[in-house]
Design a protein around this motif. Structure first.
Motif, PDB file in Angstrom:
ATOM      1  N   HIS A  96      16.275  11.421  18.491  1.00 31.36           N
ATOM      2  CA  HIS A  96      15.471  12.362  19.260  1.00 31.36           C
ATOM      3  C   HIS A  96      14.739  13.325  18.314  1.00 31.36           C
ATOM      4  O   HIS A  96      13.562  13.635  18.524  1.00 31.36           O
ATOM      5  N   ARG A  97      15.422  13.779  17.287  1.00 37.12           N
ATOM      6  CA  ARG A  97      14.817  14.672  16.297  1.00 37.12           C
ATOM      7  C   ARG A  97      13.604  13.985  15.649  1.00 37.12           C
ATOM      8  O   ARG A  97      12.530  14.572  15.547  1.00 37.12           O
ATOM      9  N   HIS A  98      13.791  12.739  15.222  1.00 38.82           N
ATOM     10  CA  HIS A  98      12.708  11.994  14.579  1.00 38.82           C
ATOM     11  C   HIS A  98      11.522  11.827  15.531  1.00 38.82           C
ATOM     12  O   HIS A  98      10.373  11.992  15.150  1.00 38.82           O
ATOM     13  N   ASN A 133       5.925  13.517  17.221  1.00 35.59           N
ATOM     14  CA  ASN A 133       5.111  13.747  18.412  1.00 35.59           C
ATOM     15  C   ASN A 133       5.013  15.246  18.720  1.00 35.59           C
ATOM     16  O   ASN A 133       5.761  15.757  19.562  1.00 35.59           O
ATOM     17  N   PRO A 134       4.117  15.955  18.064  1.00 31.87           N
ATOM     18  CA  PRO A 134       4.030  17.413  18.241  1.00 31.87           C
ATOM     19  C   PRO A 134       3.831  17.865  19.686  1.00 31.87           C
ATOM     20  O   PRO A 134       4.427  18.852  20.109  1.00 31.87           O
ATOM     21  N   LYS A 135       3.027  17.147  20.460  1.00 30.46           N
ATOM     22  CA  LYS A 135       2.827  17.529  21.864  1.00 30.46           C
ATOM     23  C   LYS A 135       4.115  17.380  22.661  1.00 30.46           C
ATOM     24  O   LYS A 135       4.445  18.216  23.499  1.00 30.46           O
ATOM     25  N   ALA A 136       4.843  16.314  22.390  1.00 26.15           N
ATOM     26  CA  ALA A 136       6.128  16.106  23.066  1.00 26.15           C
ATOM     27  C   ALA A 136       7.122  17.187  22.652  1.00 26.15           C
ATOM     28  O   ALA A 136       7.917  17.650  23.481  1.00 26.15           O
ATOM     29  N   ALA A 137       7.075  17.591  21.397  1.00 23.42           N
ATOM     30  CA  ALA A 137       7.984  18.637  20.914  1.00 23.42           C
ATOM     31  C   ALA A 137       7.719  19.951  21.647  1.00 23.42           C
ATOM     32  O   ALA A 137       8.659  20.639  22.065  1.00 23.42           O
ATOM     33  N   ILE A 138       6.458  20.289  21.831  1.00 21.30           N
ATOM     34  CA  ILE A 138       6.118  21.529  22.532  1.00 21.30           C
ATOM     35  C   ILE A 138       6.575  21.469  23.985  1.00 21.30           C
ATOM     36  O   ILE A 138       7.135  22.430  24.516  1.00 21.30           O
ATOM     37  N   ALA A 139       6.376  20.336  24.633  1.00 24.07           N
ATOM     38  CA  ALA A 139       6.817  20.173  26.028  1.00 24.07           C
ATOM     39  C   ALA A 139       8.337  20.237  26.117  1.00 24.07           C
ATOM     40  O   ALA A 139       8.893  20.894  27.007  1.00 24.07           O
ATOM     41  N   HIS A 140       9.021  19.565  25.192  1.00 21.39           N
ATOM     42  CA  HIS A 140      10.484  19.570  25.179  1.00 21.39           C
ATOM     43  C   HIS A 140      11.007  20.982  24.940  1.00 21.39           C
ATOM     44  O   HIS A 140      11.967  21.416  25.581  1.00 21.39           O
ATOM     45  N   LEU A 141      10.386  21.693  24.036  1.00 27.61           N
ATOM     46  CA  LEU A 141      10.777  23.064  23.748  1.00 27.61           C
ATOM     47  C   LEU A 141      10.678  23.919  24.997  1.00 27.61           C
ATOM     48  O   LEU A 141      11.621  24.642  25.351  1.00 27.61           O
ATOM     49  N   SER A 142       9.574  23.834  25.684  1.00 25.31           N
ATOM     50  CA  SER A 142       9.378  24.614  26.901  1.00 25.31           C
ATOM     51  C   SER A 142      10.421  24.261  27.967  1.00 25.31           C
ATOM     52  O   SER A 142      11.027  25.150  28.571  1.00 25.31           O
ATOM     53  N   ASP A 143      10.637  22.979  28.168  1.00 22.44           N
ATOM     54  CA  ASP A 143      11.603  22.539  29.189  1.00 22.44           C
ATOM     55  C   ASP A 143      13.023  23.003  28.869  1.00 22.44           C
ATOM     56  O   ASP A 143      13.727  23.516  29.741  1.00 22.44           O
ATOM     57  N   THR A 144      13.448  22.795  27.618  1.00 21.61           N
ATOM     58  CA  THR A 144      14.832  23.144  27.269  1.00 21.61           C
ATOM     59  C   THR A 144      15.040  24.652  27.256  1.00 21.61           C
ATOM     60  O   THR A 144      16.082  25.137  27.707  1.00 21.61           O
ATOM     61  N   GLN A 145      14.045  25.396  26.792  1.00 19.35           N
ATOM     62  CA  GLN A 145      14.178  26.850  26.791  1.00 19.35           C
ATOM     63  C   GLN A 145      14.233  27.387  28.222  1.00 19.35           C
ATOM     64  O   GLN A 145      15.073  28.232  28.537  1.00 19.35           O
ATOM     65  N   GLN A 185      26.820  25.883  30.186  1.00 20.39           N
ATOM     66  CA  GLN A 185      25.768  24.967  30.591  1.00 20.39           C
ATOM     67  C   GLN A 185      24.452  25.292  29.883  1.00 20.39           C
ATOM     68  O   GLN A 185      23.642  24.409  29.606  1.00 20.39           O
ATOM     69  N   ALA A 186      24.226  26.568  29.577  1.00 26.25           N
ATOM     70  CA  ALA A 186      22.997  26.985  28.898  1.00 26.25           C
ATOM     71  C   ALA A 186      22.984  26.547  27.437  1.00 26.25           C
ATOM     72  O   ALA A 186      21.920  26.227  26.887  1.00 26.25           O
ATOM     73  N   LEU A 187      24.148  26.520  26.823  1.00 21.50           N
ATOM     74  CA  LEU A 187      24.242  26.291  25.378  1.00 21.50           C
ATOM     75  C   LEU A 187      23.542  25.022  24.880  1.00 21.50           C
ATOM     76  O   LEU A 187      22.733  25.111  23.945  1.00 21.50           O
ATOM     77  N   PRO A 188      23.778  23.841  25.438  1.00 22.72           N
ATOM     78  CA  PRO A 188      23.114  22.654  24.885  1.00 22.72           C
ATOM     79  C   PRO A 188      21.589  22.710  25.025  1.00 22.72           C
ATOM     80  O   PRO A 188      20.871  22.241  24.137  1.00 22.72           O
ATOM     81  N   TYR A 189      21.107  23.295  26.107  1.00 23.61           N
ATOM     82  CA  TYR A 189      19.656  23.410  26.278  1.00 23.61           C
ATOM     83  C   TYR A 189      19.064  24.372  25.255  1.00 23.61           C
ATOM     84  O   TYR A 189      18.020  24.096  24.664  1.00 23.61           O
ATOM     85  N   LEU A 190      19.734  25.504  25.057  1.00 23.05           N
ATOM     86  CA  LEU A 190      19.214  26.484  24.102  1.00 23.05           C
ATOM     87  C   LEU A 190      19.355  25.998  22.664  1.00 23.05           C
ATOM     88  O   LEU A 190      18.508  26.294  21.818  1.00 23.05           O
ATOM     89  N   GLY A 191      20.397  25.228  22.390  1.00 21.73           N
ATOM     90  CA  GLY A 191      20.536  24.632  21.071  1.00 21.73           C
ATOM     91  C   GLY A 191      19.411  23.646  20.788  1.00 21.73           C
ATOM     92  O   GLY A 191      18.824  23.642  19.705  1.00 21.73           O
ATOM     93  N   CYS A 192      19.100  22.820  21.787  1.00 27.12           N
ATOM     94  CA  CYS A 192      17.975  21.880  21.638  1.00 27.12           C
ATOM     95  C   CYS A 192      16.654  22.633  21.506  1.00 27.12           C
ATOM     96  O   CYS A 192      15.796  22.257  20.702  1.00 27.12           O
ATOM     97  N   GLU A 222      12.201  24.927  15.678  1.00 25.96           N
ATOM     98  CA  GLU A 222      12.073  24.794  14.226  1.00 25.96           C
ATOM     99  C   GLU A 222      11.142  23.627  13.871  1.00 25.96           C
ATOM    100  O   GLU A 222      10.337  23.731  12.945  1.00 25.96           O
ATOM    101  N   ILE A 223      11.253  22.547  14.610  1.00 31.55           N
ATOM    102  CA  ILE A 223      10.343  21.410  14.393  1.00 31.55           C
ATOM    103  C   ILE A 223       8.900  21.852  14.629  1.00 31.55           C
ATOM    104  O   ILE A 223       8.013  21.556  13.832  1.00 31.55           O
ATOM    105  N   VAL A 224       8.674  22.575  15.706  1.00 30.10           N
ATOM    106  CA  VAL A 224       7.328  23.067  16.013  1.00 30.10           C
ATOM    107  C   VAL A 224       6.861  24.019  14.913  1.00 30.10           C
ATOM    108  O   VAL A 224       5.710  23.951  14.471  1.00 30.10           O
ATOM    109  N   LEU A 225       7.740  24.872  14.449  1.00 29.89           N
ATOM    110  CA  LEU A 225       7.400  25.792  13.360  1.00 29.89           C
ATOM    111  C   LEU A 225       7.006  25.021  12.100  1.00 29.89           C
ATOM    112  O   LEU A 225       6.051  25.387  11.413  1.00 29.89           O
TER     113      LEU A 225
END
Length: 149
Positions: A10-12, A17-29, A43-50, A56-59
């Motif tokens: 998933h990390r790779h 896929n920068p656009k997917a990373a931004i979408a994933h970031l928004s969803d998980t946050q 329950q919040a922890l795994p989402y916030l960890g992701c 960081e990937i987006v950064l």
């Protein structure tokens, strides 16, 4: 941070896929924040960890709006650190704040000619330091209270 939330595949994929990373970031946050609002820290922890790892990937891959990437990364670190704290994992809480600070410090030298981004990064590093102080002081206060009883 030593704790990992994203699997290597998933990390790779997110790194590729920068656009997917931004979408994933928004969803998980957003999902992690919703669980936090319900007081469901575990329950919040795994989402916030992701979200933190994805931020960081987006950064690392962001070239357009670095200030937004820095602020989002900091926000995710604060949410993760505070959630670890709420779960009583004070060492992991401090580690989240500290690792985020260490990740942002090199960014300062990358933007020496851009004082607005440097100021943003400096503010975020200071916010993370305050978050770590608050986390540590809460721990010390609760420890002292337990010792009195």
């Amino acid at each position: 941070m030593t704790t990992r939330f994203l699997c290597p595949n998933h990390r790779h994929w997110l790194q590729s896929n920068p656009k997917a990373a931004i979408a994933h970031l928004s969803d998980t946050q957003d999902t992690g924040q919703w669980y936090r609002e319900q007081g469901l820290w575990s329950q919040a922890l795994p989402y916030l960890g992701c979200a933190f790892e994805t931020a960081e990937i987006v950064l690392n891959t962001s070239t357009k709006n670095q200030a937004t990437a820095v602020i989002t990364f900091t926000s995710c670190a604060v949410l993760l650190g505070d959630t670890w704290h709420k779960l009583g994992e004070l060492g992991l809480s401090r580690q989240a704040f500290q690792s985020a600070q260490q990740r942002l410090i090199p960014e300062l030298s990358l933007y020496q000619q851009q004082s607005d981004i440097q100021a943003c990064i400096t503010d975020c590093i200071q916010a993370l330091a305050k978050g770590m102080e608050v986390s540590s002081s809460r721990f010390n206060l609760s420890y002292e209270a337990r010792m009195r009883h």
